[in-house]
Design a protein around this motif. Structure first.
Motif, PDB file in Angstrom:
ATOM      1  N   LEU A  87     -27.890 -81.097  32.635  1.00 28.03           N
ATOM      2  CA  LEU A  87     -28.573 -79.987  33.297  1.00 28.03           C
ATOM      3  C   LEU A  87     -28.240 -79.982  34.782  1.00 28.03           C
ATOM      4  N   ASP A  88     -28.195 -78.793  35.377  1.00 27.12           N
ATOM      5  CA  ASP A  88     -28.159 -78.720  36.827  1.00 27.12           C
ATOM      6  C   ASP A  88     -29.485 -79.252  37.349  1.00 27.12           C
ATOM      7  N   GLU A  89     -29.432 -80.020  38.425  1.00 22.36           N
ATOM      8  CA  GLU A  89     -30.648 -80.665  38.914  1.00 22.36           C
ATOM      9  C   GLU A  89     -31.731 -79.655  39.268  1.00 22.36           C
ATOM     10  N   ASN A  90     -31.324 -78.456  39.691  1.00 21.64           N
ATOM     11  CA  ASN A  90     -32.345 -77.466  40.036  1.00 21.64           C
ATOM     12  C   ASN A  90     -33.035 -76.888  38.800  1.00 21.64           C
ATOM     13  N   ARG A  91     -32.584 -77.265  37.590  1.00 21.34           N
ATOM     14  CA  ARG A  91     -33.239 -76.836  36.353  1.00 21.34           C
ATOM     15  C   ARG A  91     -34.172 -77.905  35.788  1.00 21.34           C
ATOM     16  N   LEU A  92     -34.227 -79.056  36.427  1.00 23.55           N
ATOM     17  CA  LEU A  92     -35.064 -80.138  35.913  1.00 23.55           C
ATOM     18  C   LEU A  92     -36.539 -79.775  35.945  1.00 23.55           C
ATOM     19  N   ALA A  93     -36.966 -79.051  36.977  1.00 21.06           N
ATOM     20  CA  ALA A  93     -38.385 -78.682  37.077  1.00 21.06           C
ATOM     21  C   ALA A  93     -38.815 -77.852  35.874  1.00 21.06           C
ATOM     22  N   ALA A  94     -37.928 -76.937  35.429  1.00 25.48           N
ATOM     23  CA  ALA A  94     -38.238 -76.130  34.246  1.00 25.48           C
ATOM     24  C   ALA A  94     -38.337 -77.018  33.008  1.00 25.48           C
ATOM     25  N   PHE A  95     -37.413 -77.956  32.872  1.00 23.81           N
ATOM     26  CA  PHE A  95     -37.446 -78.896  31.743  1.00 23.81           C
ATOM     27  C   PHE A  95     -38.741 -79.705  31.756  1.00 23.81           C
ATOM     28  N   GLU A  96     -39.158 -80.177  32.920  1.00 24.34           N
ATOM     29  CA  GLU A  96     -40.379 -80.979  33.025  1.00 24.34           C
ATOM     30  C   GLU A  96     -41.595 -80.195  32.536  1.00 24.34           C
ATOM     31  N   LYS A  97     -41.704 -78.929  32.932  1.00 22.53           N
ATOM     32  CA  LYS A  97     -42.841 -78.107  32.501  1.00 22.53           C
ATOM     33  C   LYS A  97     -42.812 -77.870  30.997  1.00 22.53           C
ATOM     34  N   VAL A  98     -41.634 -77.537  30.472  1.00 27.15           N
ATOM     35  CA  VAL A  98     -41.504 -77.266  29.047  1.00 27.15           C
ATOM     36  C   VAL A  98     -41.982 -78.449  28.216  1.00 27.15           C
ATOM     37  N   GLU A 121     -29.225 -76.164  50.081  1.00 29.78           N
ATOM     38  CA  GLU A 121     -29.738 -77.301  49.308  1.00 29.78           C
ATOM     39  C   GLU A 121     -28.955 -77.521  48.027  1.00 29.78           C
ATOM     40  N   TRP A 122     -28.156 -76.535  47.610  1.00 31.79           N
ATOM     41  CA  TRP A 122     -27.323 -76.710  46.419  1.00 31.79           C
ATOM     42  C   TRP A 122     -26.171 -77.673  46.667  1.00 31.79           C
ATOM     43  N   GLY A 123     -25.867 -77.920  47.936  1.00 29.80           N
ATOM     44  CA  GLY A 123     -24.831 -78.897  48.252  1.00 29.80           C
ATOM     45  C   GLY A 123     -23.430 -78.324  48.249  1.00 29.80           C
ATOM     46  N   LYS A 124     -22.455 -79.237  48.200  1.00 35.83           N
ATOM     47  CA  LYS A 124     -21.050 -78.850  48.296  1.00 35.83           C
ATOM     48  C   LYS A 124     -20.450 -78.524  46.936  1.00 35.83           C
ATOM     49  N   SER A 125     -19.455 -77.665  46.984  1.00 36.46           N
ATOM     50  CA  SER A 125     -18.692 -77.317  45.792  1.00 36.46           C
ATOM     51  C   SER A 125     -17.803 -78.480  45.375  1.00 36.46           C
ATOM     52  N   LYS A 126     -17.391 -78.463  44.132  1.00 30.99           N
ATOM     53  CA  LYS A 126     -16.451 -79.455  43.612  1.00 30.99           C
ATOM     54  C   LYS A 126     -15.011 -78.952  43.685  1.00 30.99           C
ATOM     55  N   TYR A 127     -14.790 -77.935  44.490  1.00 31.53           N
ATOM     56  CA  TYR A 127     -13.455 -77.368  44.664  1.00 31.53           C
ATOM     57  C   TYR A 127     -13.030 -77.510  46.124  1.00 31.53           C
ATOM     58  N   TYR A 128     -11.759 -77.787  46.324  1.00 31.06           N
ATOM     59  CA  TYR A 128     -11.251 -78.055  47.662  1.00 31.06           C
ATOM     60  C   TYR A 128      -9.924 -77.328  47.869  1.00 31.06           C
ATOM     61  N   THR A 129      -9.650 -76.994  49.122  1.00 31.17           N
ATOM     62  CA  THR A 129      -8.311 -76.555  49.485  1.00 31.17           C
ATOM     63  C   THR A 129      -7.618 -77.733  50.150  1.00 31.17           C
ATOM     64  N   VAL A 130      -6.474 -78.134  49.595  1.00 31.27           N
ATOM     65  CA  VAL A 130      -5.800 -79.370  50.009  1.00 31.27           C
ATOM     66  C   VAL A 130      -4.447 -79.030  50.618  1.00 31.27           C
ATOM     67  N   THR A 131      -4.201 -79.584  51.802  1.00 27.37           N
ATOM     68  CA  THR A 131      -2.914 -79.416  52.471  1.00 27.37           C
ATOM     69  C   THR A 131      -2.201 -80.758  52.522  1.00 27.37           C
ATOM     70  N   LEU A 132      -0.945 -80.777  52.068  1.00 26.79           N
ATOM     71  CA  LEU A 132      -0.123 -81.984  52.074  1.00 26.79           C
ATOM     72  C   LEU A 132       1.024 -81.779  53.047  1.00 26.79           C
ATOM     73  N   GLU A 133       1.207 -82.741  53.941  1.00 19.87           N
ATOM     74  CA  GLU A 133       2.317 -82.681  54.887  1.00 19.87           C
ATOM     75  C   GLU A 133       3.121 -83.962  54.778  1.00 19.87           C
ATOM     76  N   GLY A 134       4.443 -83.835  54.721  1.00 16.63           N
ATOM     77  CA  GLY A 134       5.275 -85.019  54.636  1.00 16.63           C
ATOM     78  C   GLY A 134       6.751 -84.689  54.719  1.00 16.63           C
ATOM     79  N   VAL A 135       7.539 -85.710  54.955  1.00 17.51           N
ATOM     80  CA  VAL A 135       8.996 -85.579  54.951  1.00 17.51           C
ATOM     81  C   VAL A 135       9.468 -86.136  53.617  1.00 17.51           C
ATOM     82  N   VAL A 136       9.736 -85.244  52.683  1.00 15.74           N
ATOM     83  CA  VAL A 136      10.057 -85.626  51.306  1.00 15.74           C
ATOM     84  C   VAL A 136      11.123 -84.687  50.763  1.00 15.74           C
TER      85      VAL A 136
END
Length: 465
Positions: free
Chosen positions: A371-382, A158-173
């Protein structure tokens, strides 16, 4: 940090001549904050792979460099800088592959001028925005782009995807072009250069962007991000780019990028936002107000000038920010009666704190998106359960309006520290849920010049107990 370059045209061992690195001899280069290692993971006539491996010392990175991460304290030591493809990698490339990046090849000069089949793999590339940005940067340069994404934690999908990627570039350059493309575009995607960006960065951008930057469809964003959103530097870079590489008729039609780091200042949005908040507080007849996440005290300054607010408090998680607020408000020079009206203290909006209680109103202005979205519930209670003021005012960016900022990629956020940005419907859904759960009603206010399709740049909820 790992970058690999693979060459597949026999004899593939010619890669050693192109990179000026002997396949049979690993090398180590000393850097300011660690070491760069170069070795070959594969050597054959059919395929040859060179590896650039960075070993960055996180302790050395933070030691004696207060505020390295931009947060201070623990965050100088706990961050992603030693482990992801960043400006550290670009600097290492310049140090290790500098001759190849200049297009020189002493023993086989004809190879340096040829477009050859290469594959480059960048491991753990940060992407500030949707992964489609990666395609829009590299594909116009002729690469086939393959992107491997990651789940943040397979135990918590439920935390979802990371903001980090492994990228492969292929080309004739040309190898020279491949290395220069990567050198420039890594910090463009990461947006976190580890060193001061001054006018010398213009020369680097133009030198490594020679022959391709002027015609790139995303050239304005590339320049803006590479130069850390500094408008004056971007203008100079474009002036020089136009002079060097563009035809006269093109010079007349080039649109310079808008100021990304302060898209709101053009509309004076911050003043509109604070004025709307003050008006809402006065409408609620609030006398005692606490500003949670007060930052440098912009709202507190307005409240202090208005005698109808009898008691004012400002709280922020960062003590250094509170110190700047004290300077801004000139606390030490205030008359004694004014000093008694205002109190600044350090605290977190996700932990229950008795000092938050006893106020007529609480304001949380452009804070929750940090805030990380999973911390919103704590903020709401506070805030809504324990502090429970009669009025709560929450503002946050309207994600839909980002389309008006020409220098934001699709999926980009307005600030690199934002953990999320909500559409109007998403904010409304959250606010109504909170209001129902804790016995409040809520009304919504749009702030700033907007339109019928995308709304206004800022959205605000006024909760009433």
């Amino acid at each position: 940090m790992i970058l690999t370059i693979t060459y597949t045209q026999p004899p593939a061992t010619d890669l050693g001549y192109l990179l000026y690195k002997n396949p049979s001899r690993p090398q180590t280069f000393e850097l300011n904050h660690g070491k760069a290692h170069v070795f070959y993971s594969e050597v054959s006539p059919e395929s040859c792979t060179a590896v650039l491996l960075l070993d960055i010392d996180p302790i050395d990175l933070a030691r004696g460099k207060k505020g390295t991460s931009g947060e201070g304290g623990l965050f100088d030591y706990v961050n992603d800088r030693p482990y992801v493809a960043s400006s550290f990698l670009s600097v290492a490339m310049s140090r290790v592959f500098g001759t190849a990046m200049s297009g020189k090849c002493k023993d086989k000069p004809e190879l340096a001028e040829k477009a050859l089949p290469f594959q480059a793999r960048i491991v753990m590339l940060p992407c500030r925005g949707e992964e489609g940005i990666i395609n829009r940067l590299f594909e116009p340069l002729g690469y086939k782009v393959t992107i491997e994404d990651y789940i943040l934690d397979d135990k918590f999908p439920e935390w979802g995807k990371s903001k980090y990627y492994t990228v492969t570039l292929e080309g004739v350059v040309r190898l020279q072009d491949l290395l220069n493309h990567i050198y420039v575009l890594i910090p463009v995607l990461d947006l976190e250069k580890h060193y001061w960006v001054g006018e010398d960065e213009i020369e680097k951008l133009l030198r490594h962007g020679e022959g391709w930057l002027a015609t790139h469809p995303e050239k304005d964003r590339i320049a803006f991000r590479y130069l850390r959103r500094k408008r004056s530097l971007v203008n100079k870079a474009f002036d020089q780019l136009l002079e060097k590489e563009m035809a006269p008729e093109e010079q007349e039609t080039v649109e310079l990028p808008q100021k990304e780091e302060e898209p709101e200042r053009k509309l004076n949005l911050n003043q509109q936002r604070l004025g709307t908040v003050v008006a809402a507080l006065k409408s609620a007849n609030a006398k005692r107000v606490i500003d949670i996440g007060c930052g440098e005290g912009n709202l507190l300054s307005l409240l202090l000038k208005d005698r109808s607010f009898e008691q004012i408090a400002g709280v922020d998680v960062s003590y250094s920010v509170l110190e700047r607020a004290m300077d801004k408000l000139k606390i030490d020079r205030l008359p004694e009666m004014q000093k008694k009206r205002i109190n600044l203290f350090q605290g977190s909006l996700t932990y229950r704190d008795k000092r938050f209680s006893g106020y007529d109103a609480a304001t949380v202005i452009e804070v929750i998106e940090h805030l990380d979205e999973n911390r919103l519930a704590a903020f709401e209670k506070v805030l809504f359960k324990f502090a429970r003021p009669n009025t709560v005012i929450v503002s946050t960016p309207n994600k839909e309006y980002n389309t008006h900022y020409s220098n934001l990629f699709e999926g980009d956020m307005r600030h690199r520290d934002h953990r999320f940005e909500w559409t109007r419907n998403e904010f409304k859904t959250w606010a109504q849920k909170v209001a129902t759960q804790y016995g409040y009603t809520v009304r919504f206010v749009q702030i700033g010049e907007g339109d019928a399709e995308y709304g206004s740049p800022t959205q605000m909820g006024v909760f009433t107990l």
